[in-house]
Design an enzyme around this catalytic site. Sequence first.
Site, short mmCIF file in Angstrom:
data_model
loop_
_atom_site.label_atom_id
_atom_site.label_comp_id
_atom_site.label_asym_id
_atom_site.label_seq_id
_atom_site.Cartn_x
_atom_site.Cartn_y
_atom_site.Cartn_z
N LYS A 199 -3.76 -9.72 -6.13
CA LYS A 199 -5.02 -10.26 -5.59
C LYS A 199 -6.17 -9.31 -5.92
CE LYS A 199 -5.65 -8.25 -1.13
NZ LYS A 199 -6.52 -8.27 -0.03
N LYS B 77 0.83 -1.20 0.00
CA LYS B 77 0.00 0.00 0.00
C LYS B 77 0.87 1.25 0.00
CE LYS B 77 -4.21 -1.77 2.05
NZ LYS B 77 -5.15 -2.01 1.11
N LYS C 38 -10.87 -4.62 -3.24
CA LYS C 38 -11.98 -3.69 -3.43
C LYS C 38 -11.53 -2.26 -3.66
CE LYS C 38 -13.26 -4.72 1.26
NZ LYS C 38 -12.04 -4.48 2.04
N1 AQP Z 1 -8.69 -11.55 -3.28
C1 AQP Z 1 -9.03 -12.17 -2.17
N2 AQP Z 1 -9.12 -13.52 -2.15
C2 AQP Z 1 -9.48 -14.17 -1.01
N3 AQP Z 1 -9.75 -13.54 0.15
C3 AQP Z 1 -9.67 -12.20 0.18
N4 AQP Z 1 -9.89 -11.28 1.16
C4 AQP Z 1 -9.69 -10.05 0.67
N5 AQP Z 1 -9.34 -10.12 -0.63
C5 AQP Z 1 -9.31 -11.44 -0.97
C6 AQP Z 1 -10.29 -11.61 2.53
O1 AQP Z 1 -11.40 -10.82 2.87
C7 AQP Z 1 -11.36 -10.55 4.28
C8 AQP Z 1 -11.61 -9.11 4.53
O2 AQP Z 1 -10.59 -8.35 3.98
P1 AQP Z 1 -10.45 -6.85 4.42
O3 AQP Z 1 -11.51 -6.06 3.82
O4 AQP Z 1 -10.37 -6.73 5.89
O5 AQP Z 1 -9.05 -6.42 3.89
P2 AQP Z 1 -8.22 -6.80 2.66
O6 AQP Z 1 -7.71 -8.18 2.80
O7 AQP Z 1 -7.18 -5.73 2.53
O8 AQP Z 1 -9.28 -6.72 1.47
P3 AQP Z 1 -9.20 -5.87 0.17
O9 AQP Z 1 -10.43 -6.18 -0.62
O10 AQP Z 1 -7.90 -6.06 -0.53
O11 AQP Z 1 -9.31 -4.38 0.72
P4 AQP Z 1 -8.41 -3.14 0.39
O12 AQP Z 1 -8.38 -3.02 -1.11
O13 AQP Z 1 -9.05 -1.97 1.06
O14 AQP Z 1 -7.06 -3.42 0.98
C9 AQP Z 1 -10.00 -11.02 4.79
O15 AQP Z 1 -10.16 -12.24 5.45
C10 AQP Z 1 -9.21 -11.21 3.53
O16 AQP Z 1 -8.22 -12.20 3.68
#
Ligand code: AQP
Length: 331
Positions: A196, A114, A199
Amino acid sequence: MKRVLSGIKPTGTLTLGNYLGAIKQFVKLQRKMTDCEFYLFVADMHAITTRQVPSELRKRSLDIAAMYLACGLDKERTILFIQSEINEHVELGYILQSNVYMGELERMTQFKDKAQKQETSITASLFTYPALMAADIILYDADYVPVGDDQKQHLELTRTIASRFNNYYGDFFTVPEPIIPEVGARIMDLQNPEKKMSKSEENDKGYITMFDDAETIRRKIRSAVTDSEGVIRFDPQNQQGLANLLTIYASATDRDIEDIVNQYKDSSYKDFKEDLGEVIVNLLVPIQEKYNEIIKSQELQDLLDRGRDIASDYAFKKMRKCKKKIGLGRK
Ligand code: AQP
């Protein structure tokens, strides 16, 4: 009673990655682990580690809570709450910052990724994020934390922090175990399968959101990057895009990847993608219909009130003991 805990940040619209990697697993675990209690929260304090528009943040927090319910949570057995409504998360998060080292935080790949993307305006809270995440978990003495692959490192650090605290002050926090799904733990971006699915990604063709309509879902799958080999097999090294689509198919249908490869081994990518589009439409559209009912209901607010009261009661007692152990305050 053993406790399972999970949280999601309201940083953007939930993606298929969040669903397959976390929400679906949580619902499945709830059906399997009938003797456990389930804590689930919307991690809005984590969301503000990057700049958010206040009205959108509030809306997304409710959206996530409603979406979880629409995905089939057992309401009776879930303590559903919003992180910022329980002050003790931040209080313990601060204490845990004094139990984690700069070097450990610097090694976290999510921070590095990030920070690299943002380059400037990297907040201090983005750096100390794992201390707050550790607090979210150990505040409730969670035994199990279902997470996608990307959160494995943070959970490992949570275990280190909890053990360090226990070693110095005496046994106090439960050291949690991760639960990582065998399939679907890392759903990749549809346009760049080396990353990966996230969102907060800018290119919306790379992810499917939980709110995409049927036509958008079909279009995004149709335009997903594959390769020029033209043969359907599971080869994550050489056919990363296709391997990701097979993983999505398997995880969405609870079938083995091998079984799906067998079914499509003589098909074209186009036909496979058409079917996968339908699989996802059939998965998400019924969830969206339920979501539309729940988001407007008083029941959602009632569940969040109940969750806040139960979680808050536990957190308050735990923190009172924690501060006493550390020597904070007068008694
Ligand atoms: N691509 C993914 N595949 C499988 N699992 C995923 N998770 C997120 N992306 C994937 C799982 O979703 C849960 C919640 O995630 P989070 O919102 O707390 O944070 P994150 O992992 O940082 O998700 P994002 O979508 O990538 O958010 P941003 O873009 O804001 O950083 C976790 O259990 C995660 O493992």
